[in-house]
Scaffold this motif. Structure first.
Motif, mmCIF file in Angstrom:
data_model
loop_
_atom_site.group_PDB
_atom_site.id
_atom_site.type_symbol
_atom_site.label_atom_id
_atom_site.label_comp_id
_atom_site.label_asym_id
_atom_site.label_seq_id
_atom_site.Cartn_x
_atom_site.Cartn_y
_atom_site.Cartn_z
ATOM 1 N N GLY A 72 0.684 -1.220 0.190
ATOM 2 C CA GLY A 72 0.067 -0.048 -0.101
ATOM 3 C C GLY A 72 0.598 1.371 -0.071
ATOM 4 O O GLY A 72 0.338 2.514 -0.214
ATOM 5 N N ASP A 73 2.136 1.269 0.230
ATOM 6 C CA ASP A 73 3.035 2.376 0.148
ATOM 7 C C ASP A 73 3.425 2.608 -1.142
ATOM 8 O O ASP A 73 4.140 3.636 -1.444
ATOM 9 C CB ASP A 73 4.103 2.146 1.157
ATOM 10 N N TRP A 74 3.213 1.645 -2.152
ATOM 11 C CA TRP A 74 4.041 1.799 -3.255
ATOM 12 C C TRP A 74 3.035 1.996 -4.799
ATOM 13 O O TRP A 74 1.833 1.825 -4.388
ATOM 14 C CB TRP A 74 4.721 0.539 -3.884
ATOM 15 N N THR A 75 3.319 2.723 -5.497
ATOM 16 C CA THR A 75 2.441 2.679 -6.647
ATOM 17 C C THR A 75 2.611 1.688 -7.601
ATOM 18 O O THR A 75 3.614 0.732 -7.084
ATOM 19 C CB THR A 75 2.881 3.905 -7.703
ATOM 20 N N ALA A 76 1.695 1.279 -8.505
ATOM 21 C CA ALA A 76 1.903 -0.121 -9.073
ATOM 22 C C ALA A 76 3.147 -0.086 -9.949
ATOM 23 O O ALA A 76 3.768 -1.185 -10.023
ATOM 24 C CB ALA A 76 0.766 -0.243 -10.150
#
Length: 295
Positions: free
Chosen positions: A122-126
């Motif tokens: 949830g802390d990263w973009t795709a």
């Protein structure tokens, strides 16, 4: 009636290429016989829907390590699913795990209170997730559509991490947390976090939370069809959740299969070949042995 439960990674899907090509013969044989193939996986609903579309499957599936069951609408006749199943077209859903938003809050609290470097999906973009894990961006988008679990990276002392989550679990009411290391992941080490309501647990020794999902689905099939012959195929410790409830239990060789045997019982079998090649052989052999049964 015959029924198969299977894991994906390292079983039906090749661990490196993510291909099921070597299992095509067995998949076609199951389709011709209309034998349900139930997927059990740590993957998200979005990821399993993508696999099911490729395999042309229209059967129930269990995602995020038993956190939720999805049954296609009109799959079972009226009366099989009780009021605890929620209608979310095109499925009836039985959620057993803590919502993702709650798990993210718990992760954030552990990160702050214990001063740990925890980085979740949830802390990263795709795009960042794809770069960090080596998976395609489209698959990263599906992996980020989490509903009942979180995967995060942590390189420190495992005991310190467990203590941090134990402190958060003590603040929960009627819920328990499950934290496990994911095998075969590149550094930093990946961890898998889920949460469960107390009814999902039992005092039975060795009981796994995901087993509740398996038992619920098996009960639906049995009430609908009567006696069911079952085959389970897996290759990792998480697969014990469904293998324990199968009539025939087969473990495919893998780098982490040895740790699965801690859950094993005398009648468990070890396949000769790994991955989809072994999966194909196991299913075809089982079909040959059961084709003249009492269906």
């Amino acid at each position: 009636m015959r029924l198969i439960f299977t894991s994906l990674d390292g079983s039906l899907l090749d661990i490196e290429s993510n291909s099921y090509g070597a299992a095509r013969q067995a998949l076609s044989a199951l389709e011709r016989r209309s034998i349900p193939l139930v997927l059990y996986s740590l993957r998200t609903r979005a990821q399993l829907e993508h696999v099911r579309q490729q395999l042309r499957l229209e059967h129930p599936f269990i995602c995020e390590d038993g956190s939720a069951l999805y049954v296609p609408e009109h799959y079972f006749p009226a009366g099989i699913l009780d009021e605890q199943w929620q209608y979310q077209p095109p499925y009836y859903v039985r959620a057993l795990g803590l919502p993702y938003s709650r798990l993210r809050s718990i992760l954030q609290q552990v990160r702050q209170d214990s001063h740990l470097d925890l980085v979740g999906f949830g802390d990263w973009t795709a795009s960042e997730l794809a770069a960090a894990t080596g998976i395609p961006v489209e698959e990263a988008k599906r992996a980020k559509q989490r509903e009942y679990s979180e995967i995060f990276s942590y390189s420190g002392d495992p005991e310190t991490l467990r203590q941090g989550f134990a402190q958060q679990e003590a603040n929960l009411t009627q819920h328990l947390l499950q934290l496990r290391q994911l095998h075969l992941s590149s550094p930093p080490q990946k961890w898998y976090l889920t949460g469960w309501t107390q009814p999902a647990m039992t005092t039975e020794p060795g009981f796994l939370p995901g087993e509740r999902a398996v038992r619920l689905l098996l009960d639906c099939y049995q009430r609908h069809l009567g006696t069911v012959k079952t085959l389970g195929i897996g290759c990792s410790p998480a697969d014990a959740a469904f293998l324990r409830w199968m009539e025939q239990k087969v473990v495919l060789p893998s780098p982490i299969a040895d740790s699965l045997w801690s859950e094993a019982e005398p009648q468990w079998q070890l396949a000769q070949l790994p991955g989809p090649e072994g999966w194909n052989e196991v299913v075809l052999t089982w079909l040959e042995e059961t084709d003249h049964g009492d269906e």
